[in-house]
Scaffold this motif. Structure first.
Motif, PDB file in Angstrom:
ATOM      1  N   TYR A  65      35.204  32.002  51.617  1.00  0.00           N
ATOM      2  CA  TYR A  65      36.502  32.088  52.313  1.00  0.00           C
ATOM      3  C   TYR A  65      36.651  30.927  53.299  1.00  0.00           C
ATOM      4  O   TYR A  65      37.673  30.249  53.343  1.00  0.00           O
ATOM      5  CB  TYR A  65      36.601  33.427  53.049  1.00  0.00           C
ATOM      6  CG  TYR A  65      37.872  33.591  53.841  1.00  0.00           C
ATOM      7  CD1 TYR A  65      38.990  34.187  53.256  1.00  0.00           C
ATOM      8  CD2 TYR A  65      37.969  33.155  55.159  1.00  0.00           C
ATOM      9  CE1 TYR A  65      40.168  34.336  53.975  1.00  0.00           C
ATOM     10  CE2 TYR A  65      39.142  33.295  55.879  1.00  0.00           C
ATOM     11  CZ  TYR A  65      40.232  33.893  55.274  1.00  0.00           C
ATOM     12  OH  TYR A  65      41.395  34.029  55.992  1.00  0.00           O
TER      13      TYR A  65
ATOM     14  N   VAL B 268      44.918  33.794  39.281  1.00  0.00           N
ATOM     15  CA  VAL B 268      44.310  34.880  40.067  1.00  0.00           C
ATOM     16  C   VAL B 268      43.118  35.420  39.280  1.00  0.00           C
ATOM     17  O   VAL B 268      43.233  35.721  38.093  1.00  0.00           O
ATOM     18  CB  VAL B 268      45.320  36.025  40.320  1.00  0.00           C
ATOM     19  CG1 VAL B 268      44.686  37.135  41.149  1.00  0.00           C
ATOM     20  CG2 VAL B 268      46.581  35.513  41.006  1.00  0.00           C
TER      21      VAL B 268
ATOM     22  N   GLY C 157      46.076  36.884  51.586  1.00  0.00           N
ATOM     23  CA  GLY C 157      44.929  35.986  51.721  1.00  0.00           C
ATOM     24  C   GLY C 157      43.898  36.482  52.719  1.00  0.00           C
ATOM     25  O   GLY C 157      43.171  35.697  53.327  1.00  0.00           O
TER      26      GLY C 157
ATOM     27  N   THR D 242      39.137  37.045  48.658  1.00  0.00           N
ATOM     28  CA  THR D 242      39.183  38.318  49.377  1.00  0.00           C
ATOM     29  C   THR D 242      38.101  39.229  48.818  1.00  0.00           C
ATOM     30  O   THR D 242      37.945  39.318  47.601  1.00  0.00           O
ATOM     31  CB  THR D 242      40.567  38.996  49.168  1.00  0.00           C
ATOM     32  OG1 THR D 242      41.576  38.136  49.675  1.00  0.00           O
ATOM     33  CG2 THR D 242      40.647  40.350  49.847  1.00  0.00           C
TER      34      THR D 242
ATOM     35  N   ARG E 235      44.122  32.661  43.876  1.00  0.00           N
ATOM     36  CA  ARG E 235      43.573  33.759  44.674  1.00  0.00           C
ATOM     37  C   ARG E 235      42.435  34.405  43.887  1.00  0.00           C
ATOM     38  O   ARG E 235      42.542  34.608  42.674  1.00  0.00           O
ATOM     39  CB  ARG E 235      44.639  34.809  44.965  1.00  0.00           C
ATOM     40  CG  ARG E 235      45.858  34.273  45.710  1.00  0.00           C
ATOM     41  CD  ARG E 235      46.351  35.274  46.744  1.00  0.00           C
ATOM     42  NE  ARG E 235      47.526  34.801  47.450  1.00  0.00           N
ATOM     43  CZ  ARG E 235      47.491  34.082  48.560  1.00  0.00           C
ATOM     44  NH1 ARG E 235      46.347  33.726  49.093  1.00  0.00           N
ATOM     45  NH2 ARG E 235      48.608  33.716  49.161  1.00  0.00           N
TER      46      ARG E 235
ATOM     47  N   LEU F  99      45.204  40.818  49.095  1.00  0.00           N
ATOM     48  CA  LEU F  99      44.992  39.586  48.328  1.00  0.00           C
ATOM     49  C   LEU F  99      46.189  38.654  48.517  1.00  0.00           C
ATOM     50  O   LEU F  99      46.030  37.447  48.738  1.00  0.00           O
ATOM     51  CB  LEU F  99      44.810  39.929  46.840  1.00  0.00           C
ATOM     52  CG  LEU F  99      44.585  38.742  45.907  1.00  0.00           C
ATOM     53  CD1 LEU F  99      43.179  38.184  46.089  1.00  0.00           C
ATOM     54  CD2 LEU F  99      44.789  39.142  44.458  1.00  0.00           C
ATOM     55  N   GLN F 100      47.393  39.236  48.430  1.00  0.00           N
ATOM     56  CA  GLN F 100      48.614  38.424  48.596  1.00  0.00           C
ATOM     57  C   GLN F 100      48.652  37.789  49.981  1.00  0.00           C
ATOM     58  O   GLN F 100      49.160  36.686  50.150  1.00  0.00           O
ATOM     59  CB  GLN F 100      49.885  39.271  48.383  1.00  0.00           C
ATOM     60  CG  GLN F 100      50.007  39.930  47.015  1.00  0.00           C
ATOM     61  CD  GLN F 100      49.893  38.948  45.863  1.00  0.00           C
ATOM     62  OE1 GLN F 100      50.202  37.766  45.984  1.00  0.00           O
ATOM     63  NE2 GLN F 100      49.402  39.417  44.729  1.00  0.00           N
TER      64      GLN F 100
ATOM     65  N   VAL G  77      43.779  27.977  48.221  1.00  0.00           N
ATOM     66  CA  VAL G  77      43.107  29.051  47.472  1.00  0.00           C
ATOM     67  C   VAL G  77      42.423  29.984  48.485  1.00  0.00           C
ATOM     68  O   VAL G  77      41.842  29.514  49.461  1.00  0.00           O
ATOM     69  CB  VAL G  77      42.039  28.481  46.506  1.00  0.00           C
ATOM     70  CG1 VAL G  77      41.392  29.590  45.687  1.00  0.00           C
ATOM     71  CG2 VAL G  77      42.648  27.439  45.587  1.00  0.00           C
ATOM     72  N   THR G  78      42.501  31.288  48.235  1.00  0.00           N
ATOM     73  CA  THR G  78      41.819  32.230  49.131  1.00  0.00           C
ATOM     74  C   THR G  78      40.885  33.127  48.326  1.00  0.00           C
ATOM     75  O   THR G  78      41.069  33.315  47.123  1.00  0.00           O
ATOM     76  CB  THR G  78      42.830  33.137  49.869  1.00  0.00           C
ATOM     77  OG1 THR G  78      43.614  33.846  48.907  1.00  0.00           O
ATOM     78  CG2 THR G  78      43.731  32.330  50.793  1.00  0.00           C
TER      79      THR G  78
END
Ligand SMILES: NC(=O)c1ccc[n+]([C@@H]2O[C@H](COP(=O)([O-])OP(=O)(O)OC[C@H]3O[C@@H](n4cnc5c(N)ncnc54)[C@H](OP(=O)(O)O)[C@@H]3O)[C@@H](O)[C@H]2O)c1
Length: 256
Positions: free
Chosen positions: A166, A82, A221, A177, A132, A218-219, A174-175
């Motif tokens: 994004y 992260v 995404g 934010t 993330r 964030l969690q 993977v994201t």
């Protein structure tokens, strides 16, 4: 349990992010300038949360900052799951009176370091199909801001960059934010000498609340999240109204 790299950890929103991630049992890599504060933060977190805490004292305004961070983390045999690109500051005022060196440092930190850190840590995340990234923008990401023109422009980059990435990352595991806070009770306003402006007298949020919103989204995404109802309304008005109306309102709010 993830390894979380957070920039700008010694105060404000970054410090609140550190608390949140450490309290959830994650390992933390702290990045800020002040070595003494980092050392103290490391011992304090390890004692309270029994997680691995490493720190890198580094000036993100320096051109090679991201490489230095990457090399250090590699030498520890760690990988980053992260990445929280949070560090930043403001140099506010009429552009003809503001300090160019500070503005160029701001561009380095908000744009160059954030982009380089993302570039360096993203491939590993994609390879592991797990990662993330959270980039801290601002409500200023949505509106040009007279008397804070460079700051708002750097934060517009953060939003645009995060939005583009994004979409590219869909299906990779993977994201990215973008968290857009409004006025928040940290050292930020005091350092920029804008704590007496209207912006920082109305609807100021606590950093812990902002970090909690960032953490939760964030969690999940999420692509972009604006912190707090008032800031959401502000962003909505910036989307609906022409810049000729938004500009004087923004100027009035940051008038020193
Ligand atoms: N507070 C607000 O109202 C507000 C609103 C919208 C967005 N934001 C954004 O939120 C983020 C966090 O700001 P904050 O409000 O938490 O401010 P803050 O309390 O002043 O914290 C800023 C952090 O960034 C670090 N930092 C600053 N310059 C650095 C550099 N050159 N190299 C390494 N670290 C550096 C500082 O560490 P050192 O002390 O070691 O330099 C500190 O840990 C920023 O990106 C800011 O633009 C804040």
């Amino acid at each position: 349990m993830d390894t979380v790299l957070i920039t700008g950890t010694t105060s404000g929103i970054g410090k609140a992010f550190v608390e949140k991630f450490a309290s959830m049992g994650n390992n933390i890599i702290l990045v800020s300038k002040n070595r003494d504060q980092l050392q103290h933060q490391q011992i304090d977190l390890q004692t309270r949360y029994q997680v691995l805490v490493k720190y890198i004292s580094c000036d993100l305004a320096e051109a090679n900052a991201a490489d230095t961070i990457m090399e250090k983390i590699r030498s520890w045999g760690l990988s980053v799951d992260v990445l929280i690109n949070n560090a930043g500051f403001n140099e506010a005022g009429c552009f003809t009176n503001t300090n160019l060196a500070k503005e160029l440092d701001m561009i380095q930190i908000h744009i160059r370091a954030l982009t380089a850190l993302t570039k360096l840590f993203l491939p590993g995340m994609i390879e592991r199909r797990h990662g993330r990234i959270l980039n801290v923008g601002s409500t200023g990401s949505y509106m040009p801001c007279p008397n804070d023109a460079v700051y708002a422009a750097t934060k517009a980059y953060v939003l645009s960059f995060s939005n583009g990435l994004y979409q590219e990352l869909k299906g990779t595991g993977v994201t990215v934010t973008c968290l857009c806070p409004g006025a928040t009770q940290t050292l930020f306003a005091e350092k920029a000498n804008i704590n007496n402006t209207l912006l920082f007298k109305l609807f100021v949020m606590q950093p812990e609340a902002v970090a909690a919103i960032g953490y939760n989204n964030l969690q999940k995404g999420k692509r972009v999240v604006t912190a707090g109802l008032y800031n959401k309304l502000l962003v909505l008005s910036a989307k609906l109204l022409p810049v000729s109306i938004i500009n004087p309102i923004a100027q009035w709010m940051v008038k020193m």
